[in-house]
Scaffold this active site. Structure first.
Site, PDB file in Angstrom:
ATOM      1  N   ARG A 146       0.858  -1.181   0.000  1.00 44.65           N
ATOM      2  CA  ARG A 146       0.000   0.000   0.000  1.00 44.65           C
ATOM      3  C   ARG A 146       0.896   1.234   0.000  1.00 44.65           C
ATOM      4  NH1 ARG A 146      -1.993  -3.563   3.975  1.00 44.65           N
ATOM      5  NH2 ARG A 146      -4.093  -4.382   3.578  1.00 44.65           N
ATOM      6  N   LYS A 170      -1.725  -2.394   8.073  1.00 42.57           N
ATOM      7  CA  LYS A 170      -2.830  -1.833   8.847  1.00 42.57           C
ATOM      8  C   LYS A 170      -2.907  -2.502  10.203  1.00 42.57           C
ATOM      9  CE  LYS A 170      -5.927  -0.560   5.020  1.00 42.57           C
ATOM     10  NZ  LYS A 170      -7.265  -0.807   4.422  1.00 42.57           N
ATOM     11  N   HIS A 242      -2.500   2.190  -6.025  1.00 42.19           N
ATOM     12  CA  HIS A 242      -3.224   0.933  -5.851  1.00 42.19           C
ATOM     13  C   HIS A 242      -3.286   0.129  -7.147  1.00 42.19           C
ATOM     14  CE1 HIS A 242      -4.566   0.077  -1.862  1.00 42.19           C
ATOM     15  NE2 HIS A 242      -5.556  -0.666  -2.289  1.00 42.19           N
ATOM     16  N   ARG A 245      -0.520  -2.226  -6.920  1.00 42.96           N
ATOM     17  CA  ARG A 245      -0.886  -3.305  -5.989  1.00 42.96           C
ATOM     18  C   ARG A 245      -1.815  -4.305  -6.685  1.00 42.96           C
ATOM     19  NH1 ARG A 245      -1.272  -4.521  -0.434  1.00 42.96           N
ATOM     20  NH2 ARG A 245      -3.333  -5.081   0.362  1.00 42.96           N
ATOM     21  N   HIS A 268      -3.775  -9.149   3.524  1.00 39.95           N
ATOM     22  CA  HIS A 268      -5.221  -9.175   3.734  1.00 39.95           C
ATOM     23  C   HIS A 268      -5.550 -10.062   4.932  1.00 39.95           C
ATOM     24  CE1 HIS A 268      -6.268  -8.077  -0.721  1.00 39.95           C
ATOM     25  NE2 HIS A 268      -6.083  -7.022   0.038  1.00 39.95           N
ATOM     26  N   TYR A 277      -9.395 -10.643  -7.060  1.00 37.78           N
ATOM     27  CA  TYR A 277      -8.418 -10.753  -8.143  1.00 37.78           C
ATOM     28  C   TYR A 277      -8.630 -12.007  -8.989  1.00 37.78           C
ATOM     29  CZ  TYR A 277      -6.195  -6.967  -5.667  1.00 37.78           C
ATOM     30  OH  TYR A 277      -5.965  -5.767  -5.070  1.00 37.78           O
TER      31      TYR A 277
END
Length: 296
Positions: A146, A170, A242, A245, A268, A277
């Site tokens: 990210r 995150k 992004h 990514r 994730h 994806y």
């Protein structure tokens, strides 16, 4: 109202461990709601009702914002008032009964390998800025990081001997991600002949990526750099962090990587976030089939 927002920000920083970028976004959304309150003559958070929340959503819809954006703002305000109730600042949450708009299920945009090749080739890496730009592009594509994770990389997070980088994700969920030979060479060149020249003799810090003044590169700076590079490679085109990514994940899956591995590399927490994806790769297979099968 200002004190309430400040308390909420501290809660996001300390208890939720949200990134600086996410907290800034929450602040903007709440400031926008405060402006709405001012326009409606509402000067007390305690006096807000469900009808006021509905009116705010009507205003957002009137600005033709996407369903995704409206859902994000609604979710932010719902969390804000939930926090205020916990702190006994308000008694009710006016957004608790507001339904979130259904999300638009659009496939993530990515670049084809040929497009990325042209983008990399367009960079003049004979000067410090060019070396920085090439290293930045290589890191984003090699790791699927990210933009905030990329900006947070410190010098001691890189191990060019092993070919790994530590990304701070995150919620302070760190992960090690491998980097390939192209990225290693670009980073080594930047560290040897680019970063020091940009820092100059008066600045010293451990952030890997720097701007032309030698200060740590910000997410906004990364977006500006990528858009400029893409516009130079393909006039009139733009590139968002992004998209790299998305390209990282899509290319891995297209070339045989399993979903669990890609999930780990992207950081994730739920595999459902990674599964989008697979839809991209299936759509690509369909396009190839329609373009090449004699009876398609």
């Amino acid at each position: 109202m200002k004190r309430s927002l400040q308390s909420f920000v501290e809660y996001l920083q300390i208890e939720k461990n949200y990134s600086h970028y996410t907290i800034e976004r929450y602040q903007r959304d709440i400031d926008e709601f405060y402006l709405f309150m001012n326009e409606q003559g509402i000067d007390d958070l305690k006096s807000l009702e469900f009808q006021d929340a509905r009116l705010f959503l009507t205003v957002l819809h009137g600005r033709n914002l996407s369903k995704r954006t409206i859902a994000r703002k609604t979710s932010c305000l719902r969390s804000f008032f939930k926090f205020l109730m916990r702190e006994e600042i308000v008694k009710d949450n006016p957004f608790s009964l507001v339904s979130l708009p259904k999300k638009e299920h659009s496939l993530p945009r990515f670049l084809y390998e040929e497009e990325l090749g042209r983008l990399f080739s367009s960079i003049d890496s004979t000067n410090p800025i060019g070396k920085r730009d090439l290293a930045l592009l290589e890191i984003l594509y090699a790791t699927g990081a990210r933009v905030s994770e990329c900006c947070d990389i410190q010098l001691n997070d890189m191990d060019l001997t092993l070919g790994t980088v530590l990304l701070h994700g995150k919620g302070k969920k760190d992960r090690y991600v491998p980097i390939g030979e192209y990225a290693r060479l670009a980073i080594s060149s930047f560290l040897k002949d680019g970063r020091g020249a940009l820092l100059g003799s008066k600045k010293s810090h451990s952030t890997l990526m720097v701007n032309f003044r030698g200060d740590p590169l910000t997410p906004r700076g990364v977006r500006y750099i990528l858009s400029s590079l893409m516009n130079k490679a393909v006039e009139g085109s733009t590139l968002h962090p992004h998209m790299l990514r998305h390209s990282f994940a899509t290319h891995l899956l297209n070339n045989g990587a399993d979903l669990r591995t890609v999930q780990e590399l992207l950081g994730h927490s739920a595999i459902s976030s990674t599964q989008v994806y697979t839809h991209v790769t299936k759509e690509q297979l369909r396009k190839v089939y329609l373009a090449t099968h004699p009876r398609a």
